[in-house]
Design a protein around this motif. Structure first.
Motif, PDB file in Angstrom:
ATOM      1  N   MET A  46      -3.011  -3.047  -1.110  1.00 25.32           N
ATOM      2  CA  MET A  46      -2.902  -1.924  -0.190  1.00 25.32           C
ATOM      3  C   MET A  46      -1.737  -1.021  -0.573  1.00 25.32           C
ATOM      4  N   THR A  47      -1.864   0.241  -0.173  1.00 26.77           N
ATOM      5  CA  THR A  47      -0.797   1.212  -0.339  1.00 26.77           C
ATOM      6  C   THR A  47      -0.144   1.417   1.017  1.00 26.77           C
ATOM      7  N   LEU A  48       1.158   1.269   1.067  1.00 28.56           N
ATOM      8  CA  LEU A  48       1.921   1.500   2.289  1.00 28.56           C
ATOM      9  C   LEU A  48       2.639   2.833   2.148  1.00 28.56           C
ATOM     10  N   THR A  49       2.422   3.728   3.103  1.00 32.26           N
ATOM     11  CA  THR A  49       3.059   5.048   3.083  1.00 32.26           C
ATOM     12  C   THR A  49       3.872   5.211   4.355  1.00 32.26           C
ATOM     13  N   GLU A  59       4.105   4.146   9.698  1.00 33.52           N
ATOM     14  CA  GLU A  59       3.604   3.519   8.471  1.00 33.52           C
ATOM     15  C   GLU A  59       2.082   3.597   8.444  1.00 33.52           C
ATOM     16  N   THR A  60       1.547   3.948   7.278  1.00 34.75           N
ATOM     17  CA  THR A  60       0.107   3.995   7.086  1.00 34.75           C
ATOM     18  C   THR A  60      -0.272   2.984   6.024  1.00 34.75           C
ATOM     19  N   ASP A  61      -1.281   2.156   6.316  1.00 33.73           N
ATOM     20  CA  ASP A  61      -1.759   1.155   5.365  1.00 33.73           C
ATOM     21  C   ASP A  61      -3.147   1.566   4.881  1.00 33.73           C
ATOM     22  N   GLU A  62      -3.313   1.677   3.574  1.00 34.34           N
ATOM     23  CA  GLU A  62      -4.615   1.972   2.994  1.00 34.34           C
ATOM     24  C   GLU A  62      -5.033   0.784   2.136  1.00 34.34           C
ATOM     25  N   SER A 118       7.610   5.056  -4.781  1.00 35.23           N
ATOM     26  CA  SER A 118       8.616   6.064  -4.453  1.00 35.23           C
ATOM     27  C   SER A 118       9.363   5.575  -3.221  1.00 35.23           C
ATOM     28  N   ALA A 119      10.257   6.419  -2.707  1.00 35.26           N
ATOM     29  CA  ALA A 119      11.008   6.031  -1.514  1.00 35.26           C
ATOM     30  C   ALA A 119      10.108   5.967  -0.291  1.00 35.26           C
ATOM     31  N   MET A 120       8.986   6.671  -0.337  1.00 35.60           N
ATOM     32  CA  MET A 120       8.101   6.753   0.824  1.00 35.60           C
ATOM     33  C   MET A 120       6.790   5.988   0.637  1.00 35.60           C
ATOM     34  N   GLU A 121       6.573   5.385  -0.542  1.00 32.81           N
ATOM     35  CA  GLU A 121       5.287   4.745  -0.801  1.00 32.81           C
ATOM     36  C   GLU A 121       5.469   3.509  -1.668  1.00 32.81           C
ATOM     37  N   SER A 122       4.638   2.499  -1.397  1.00 32.21           N
ATOM     38  CA  SER A 122       4.665   1.289  -2.218  1.00 32.21           C
ATOM     39  C   SER A 122       3.260   0.705  -2.312  1.00 32.21           C
TER      40      SER A 122
END
Length: 184
Positions: free
Chosen positions: A137-140, A147-150, A109-113
Motif C-alpha cells: 500500500m501507499t500511505l499519503t 492519512e490516505t491508504d491506497e 518523500s516526506a509526505m508519502e511512503s
C-alpha cells in the motif's frame, strides 16, 4: 517491589537478547557429555526395641547425561536497513515455528511512503524466507495531518534470500525492489 524487580529483570533480558543476536552465523555445535555414575551412601539406623537394630544400607544410583545437539539458528528478528536505496527499512518479528511477521517501509518523500506487510516462513536448508500474503500500500499524508491508504495488491508472493548475514529481496509483484539488500 516484586513487580519492579521482575520488570527490571525482563528489561535487562530483552536488552541482552537484542545485543547478543546482532550477527548470527549458521553453525552446528555438538556437545557430548560423558556418562556419569554417582554413588550415594545412605545410612539409616532405627531402634525399635533394645533387641532389634537395623544395619546401615548402601544405595547406588546411576544417572546418565544424554547427548545434546545444539543448532545455532539464524536470528532474523529485528530491524534491517536497505544498503542499496538507503530509504527502506524492514522490521521482522516473531520466529515461532520459523514463521515471521515482516513489514517493509520505503520512504518515497516526506509526505508519502510505500509499505509491504507479509508473513514469511524461513527454511534452514535453503536460507529462504518465503511469503505468499504480501499487501502493498501507499500511505499519503496531507498537510492537515490526514492519512490516505491506497492498496495496490493483496496476496503478493516472493522471498528474502539469506546470504552472508544479509537478506536479498526477490519480489514477484514489484521487480524494482529486487535490488534491495537488507543488512543490520
Amino acid at each position: 517491589m516484586k513487580t519492579k524487580l521482575i520488570a527490571l529483570l525482563a528489561a535487562v533480558v530483552m536488552v541482552l537478547s537484542l545485543t547478543a543476536c546482532h550477527k548470527a552465523e549458521d553453525m552446528d555445535v555438538t556437545t557430548k557429555a560423558a556418562k556419569t555414575t554417582v554413588a550415594t551412601e545412605v545410612s539409616t539406623e532405627a531402634e525399635k526395641t533394645t533387641e532389634e537394630t537395623k544395619s546401615s544400607t548402601e544405595k547406588q544410583e546411576q544417572k546418565t547425561v544424554s547427548t545434546t545437539v545444539i543448532k545455532n539458528q539464524i536470528s532474523l528478528v529485528g530491524t534491517w536497513d536497505d544498503r542499496y536505496s538507503q530509504r527502506a527499512t524492514m522490521e521482522i518479528r516473531g520466529g515461532r515455528n520459523q514463521t515471521y511477521s515482516i513489514h517493509v517501509h520505503w520512504g518515497s518523500s516526506a509526505m508519502e511512503s510505500e509499505d509491504w506487510s507479509m508473513t514469511g516462513t524461513f527454511s534452514d536448508s535453503t536460507g529462504e524466507l518465503i511469503y505468499k500474503d504480501c499487501i502493498r500500500m501507499t500511505l499519503t499524508f496531507s498537510e492537515d495531518g490526514t492519512e490516505t491508504d491506497e492498496v495496490h495488491y493483496k496476496n503478493g508472493t516472493g522471498k528474502f534470500l539469506y546470504k552472508n548475514g544479509e537478506l536479498y529481496w526477490q519480489d514477484n509483484n514489484d521487480d524494482y525492489v529486487n535490488d534491495c539488500v537488507f543488512a543490520r
